[in-house]
Design a protein around this motif. Structure first.
Motif: not given
Ligand code: ADE
Length: 251
Positions: A212-217, A219-220, A179, A188-189
């Motif tokens: 977690h999916k929303d958090i990951q997107s 962050r990306e 990360g 980094e985010h």
């Protein structure tokens, strides 16, 4: 010859040995004895061995430098003391010279060098080191940025810090280097911790959603946005598939 001082002194061989040849060994003490590097050495993962160039100086005054052929200001590190210091090492591994004339040291280089068993860093000083040292001993010349420092000691510390944290076992299990800024060619985010509200500014809801999916997107997306804002050059290089080394990706 024994190194001038070592951060660790255990008898078993560590994963990585870093030799440093410098005119100013004292500059490294604070940094290496009070940091993640000190812990890595205490745990015998890394061994940092300091060699004082002055010990290899010529004559009773231990001379290490001289004026440049062709004129011009400043002093040049002579080849004989540097060669003798390098040849005193039992193992030298990959030999690196810190110089503003070198290729830019990037995260990819830190990762690549963290996989070497032995590295030797020669710290340039004054106007530079006699070119024949590079021709005879140096595998790569590296710079930490497009500015000139008074010597190669601070660049050596910066490179060693970046390298050592990537040696397996140095960072805690919870610290993911994947990360890090620059790991994938992006910055980094943003990060947040408690409290949820500080001086009128709130933590983005998505980070507290548990999704977690929303958090990951998120962050990306933020990583891309940060990189576009602060380092458009990096984004261009990453989108062109050159990674964080600036070099073309290997097949
Ligand atoms: N020595 C002086 N300036 C330097 C730099 N920017 N990188 C590496 N070594 C140096």
């Amino acid at each position: 010859m024994q190194p001038l001082w070592r951060v660790s002194s255990t008898s078993t061989y560590p994963a990585v040995v870093i030799n440093i040849i410098t005119l100013f060994p004292g500059m490294f003490r604070g940094v290496f004895e009070e940091s993640m590097i000190a812990r890595a050495c205490a745990n015998n993962i890394v061994d940092i061995r300091m060699t004082a160039l002055r010990d290899f100086g010529l004559g009773p005054h231990r001379v290490v430098d001289d004026s440049p052929y062709g004129g011009g200001g400043g002093m040049i590190i002579k080849p004989e003391p540097m060669a003798a210091a390098i040849e005193s090492l039992p193992r030298r591994g990959r030999v690196i010279l810190t110089t503003p004339r070198g290729a830019l040291f990037r995260q990819d280089d830190a990762l690549r060098l963290s996989r070497e068993q032995v590295i030797t860093i020669l710290c340039g000083h004054y106007e530079g080191v006699d070119e024949r040292v590079s021709e005879l001993f140096v595998d790569e010349e590296l710079s930490i940025g497009d500015y000139v420092l008074t010597g190669g000691e601070i660049p050596a510390m910066a490179m060693i810090d970046a390298i050592v944290r990537l040696v397996p076992g140095v960072l805690g299990k919870d610290t993911a280097i994947t990360g890090d800024s620059h790991y994938n060619g992006l910055l980094e985010h943003p990060h947040y911790t408690r409290p949820t509200e500080f001086r009128g500014l709130s933590v983005p809801c998505v980070l507290m959603s548990g999704n977690h999916k929303d958090i990951q997107s998120w962050r990306e997306r933020m990583a891309l946005e940060k990189t576009r804002e602060a380092r458009p050059d990096l984004l261009k290089r990453t989108l062109a598939g050159k990674g964080s080394s600036g070099k073309e990706p290997k097949e």
